[in-house]
Design a protein around this motif. Structure first.
Motif, PDB file in Angstrom:
ATOM      1  N   TRP A  29      47.575  46.780  45.952  1.00  0.00           N
ATOM      2  CA  TRP A  29      49.088  46.985  46.217  1.00  0.00           C
ATOM      3  C   TRP A  29      49.884  45.867  45.906  1.00  0.00           C
ATOM      4  O   TRP A  29      50.869  45.803  45.359  1.00  0.00           O
ATOM      5  CB  TRP A  29      49.527  47.357  47.685  1.00  0.00           C
ATOM      6  CG  TRP A  29      49.114  48.980  47.919  1.00  0.00           C
ATOM      7  CD1 TRP A  29      48.457  49.822  47.127  1.00  0.00           C
ATOM      8  CD2 TRP A  29      49.279  49.552  49.074  1.00  0.00           C
ATOM      9  NE1 TRP A  29      48.451  50.822  47.637  1.00  0.00           N
ATOM     10  CE2 TRP A  29      48.535  50.956  48.844  1.00  0.00           C
ATOM     11  CE3 TRP A  29      49.813  49.338  50.224  1.00  0.00           C
ATOM     12  CZ2 TRP A  29      48.872  51.885  49.903  1.00  0.00           C
ATOM     13  CZ3 TRP A  29      49.811  50.178  51.162  1.00  0.00           C
ATOM     14  CH2 TRP A  29      49.465  51.763  51.064  1.00  0.00           C
ATOM     15  N   ALA A  30      49.266  44.576  46.183  1.00  0.00           N
ATOM     16  CA  ALA A  30      49.925  43.535  45.817  1.00  0.00           C
ATOM     17  C   ALA A  30      49.865  43.021  44.449  1.00  0.00           C
ATOM     18  O   ALA A  30      50.442  41.990  43.830  1.00  0.00           O
ATOM     19  CB  ALA A  30      49.265  42.253  46.861  1.00  0.00           C
ATOM     20  N   ARG A  31      49.086  43.889  43.822  1.00  0.00           N
ATOM     21  CA  ARG A  31      48.852  43.439  42.147  1.00  0.00           C
ATOM     22  C   ARG A  31      48.603  42.275  41.883  1.00  0.00           C
ATOM     23  O   ARG A  31      48.932  41.472  40.889  1.00  0.00           O
ATOM     24  CB  ARG A  31      50.159  44.160  41.542  1.00  0.00           C
ATOM     25  CG  ARG A  31      50.494  45.602  41.479  1.00  0.00           C
ATOM     26  CD  ARG A  31      51.783  45.851  40.899  1.00  0.00           C
ATOM     27  NE  ARG A  31      51.933  47.418  40.903  1.00  0.00           N
ATOM     28  CZ  ARG A  31      52.309  47.968  42.230  1.00  0.00           C
ATOM     29  NH1 ARG A  31      52.482  47.489  43.196  1.00  0.00           N
ATOM     30  NH2 ARG A  31      52.589  49.148  42.074  1.00  0.00           N
ATOM     31  N   LEU A  32      47.412  41.788  42.358  1.00  0.00           N
ATOM     32  CA  LEU A  32      46.975  40.398  42.167  1.00  0.00           C
ATOM     33  C   LEU A  32      46.338  40.302  41.076  1.00  0.00           C
ATOM     34  O   LEU A  32      45.607  41.359  40.688  1.00  0.00           O
ATOM     35  CB  LEU A  32      45.954  39.850  43.413  1.00  0.00           C
ATOM     36  CG  LEU A  32      46.472  39.776  44.946  1.00  0.00           C
ATOM     37  CD1 LEU A  32      45.722  39.570  45.746  1.00  0.00           C
ATOM     38  CD2 LEU A  32      48.103  38.858  45.108  1.00  0.00           C
ATOM     39  N   ASP A  33      46.165  39.391  40.259  1.00  0.00           N
ATOM     40  CA  ASP A  33      45.461  39.013  39.075  1.00  0.00           C
ATOM     41  C   ASP A  33      44.069  38.856  39.180  1.00  0.00           C
ATOM     42  O   ASP A  33      43.230  39.258  38.596  1.00  0.00           O
ATOM     43  CB  ASP A  33      46.168  37.608  38.379  1.00  0.00           C
ATOM     44  CG  ASP A  33      47.451  37.848  38.120  1.00  0.00           C
ATOM     45  OD1 ASP A  33      47.981  39.160  37.709  1.00  0.00           O
ATOM     46  OD2 ASP A  33      48.073  36.623  37.955  1.00  0.00           O
ATOM     47  N   ALA A  34      43.583  38.222  40.369  1.00  0.00           N
ATOM     48  CA  ALA A  34      42.253  38.244  40.644  1.00  0.00           C
ATOM     49  C   ALA A  34      42.058  37.927  42.096  1.00  0.00           C
ATOM     50  O   ALA A  34      43.051  37.393  42.942  1.00  0.00           O
ATOM     51  CB  ALA A  34      41.592  36.902  39.804  1.00  0.00           C
ATOM     52  N   VAL A  35      40.979  38.172  42.557  1.00  0.00           N
ATOM     53  CA  VAL A  35      40.285  37.959  43.985  1.00  0.00           C
ATOM     54  C   VAL A  35      38.945  37.510  43.967  1.00  0.00           C
ATOM     55  O   VAL A  35      38.190  38.059  43.305  1.00  0.00           O
ATOM     56  CB  VAL A  35      40.593  39.127  44.878  1.00  0.00           C
ATOM     57  CG1 VAL A  35      40.097  38.806  46.383  1.00  0.00           C
ATOM     58  CG2 VAL A  35      41.951  39.827  45.053  1.00  0.00           C
ATOM     59  N   TRP A  36      38.760  36.156  44.645  1.00  0.00           N
ATOM     60  CA  TRP A  36      37.692  35.622  44.832  1.00  0.00           C
ATOM     61  C   TRP A  36      37.050  35.810  45.977  1.00  0.00           C
ATOM     62  O   TRP A  36      37.745  35.565  47.198  1.00  0.00           O
ATOM     63  CB  TRP A  36      37.700  34.105  44.444  1.00  0.00           C
ATOM     64  CG  TRP A  36      37.902  33.882  43.024  1.00  0.00           C
ATOM     65  CD1 TRP A  36      37.152  33.333  42.053  1.00  0.00           C
ATOM     66  CD2 TRP A  36      39.062  33.812  42.519  1.00  0.00           C
ATOM     67  NE1 TRP A  36      37.641  33.244  40.916  1.00  0.00           N
ATOM     68  CE2 TRP A  36      39.149  33.455  41.029  1.00  0.00           C
ATOM     69  CE3 TRP A  36      40.340  34.084  42.957  1.00  0.00           C
ATOM     70  CZ2 TRP A  36      39.920  33.348  40.245  1.00  0.00           C
ATOM     71  CZ3 TRP A  36      41.693  33.893  41.976  1.00  0.00           C
ATOM     72  CH2 TRP A  36      41.342  33.568  40.503  1.00  0.00           C
ATOM     73  N   PHE A  37      35.876  36.264  46.116  1.00  0.00           N
ATOM     74  CA  PHE A  37      34.967  36.420  47.614  1.00  0.00           C
ATOM     75  C   PHE A  37      33.554  36.153  47.320  1.00  0.00           C
ATOM     76  O   PHE A  37      32.998  36.386  46.452  1.00  0.00           O
ATOM     77  CB  PHE A  37      35.480  37.735  47.832  1.00  0.00           C
ATOM     78  CG  PHE A  37      34.871  38.992  47.134  1.00  0.00           C
ATOM     79  CD1 PHE A  37      33.478  39.307  47.393  1.00  0.00           C
ATOM     80  CD2 PHE A  37      35.402  39.462  46.168  1.00  0.00           C
ATOM     81  CE1 PHE A  37      32.658  40.372  46.515  1.00  0.00           C
ATOM     82  CE2 PHE A  37      34.725  40.332  45.094  1.00  0.00           C
ATOM     83  CZ  PHE A  37      33.685  40.992  45.369  1.00  0.00           C
TER      84      PHE A  37
END
Length: 63
Positions: free
Chosen positions: A3-11
């Protein structure tokens, strides 16, 4: 994150790692995989005229 429309998420830890640490969300995956009529507890919609107000407020704050 979607929903936040992030470009990428690292985990580093995946859902299986989280489950072994006591944060098992397999029930969520199973719940939403079932049809609405099979879900327990059932989700029931409520008719409210102002149901979209939070989304409209959010859209009004978009930069």
């Amino acid at each position: 994150m979607l929903w936040a429309r992030l470009d990428a998420v690292w985990f580093a830890a995946d859902r299986h790692d989280a489950a072994s640490g006591g944060f098992d969300d397999a029930e969520f995956y199973q719940y939403f995989a079932e049809s609405e009529h099979e879900r327990s507890p059932p989700g029931r919609p409520v008719a409210l005229d102002e149901r979209t107000a939070p989304f409209e407020a959010w859209a009004g704050n978009a930069a």
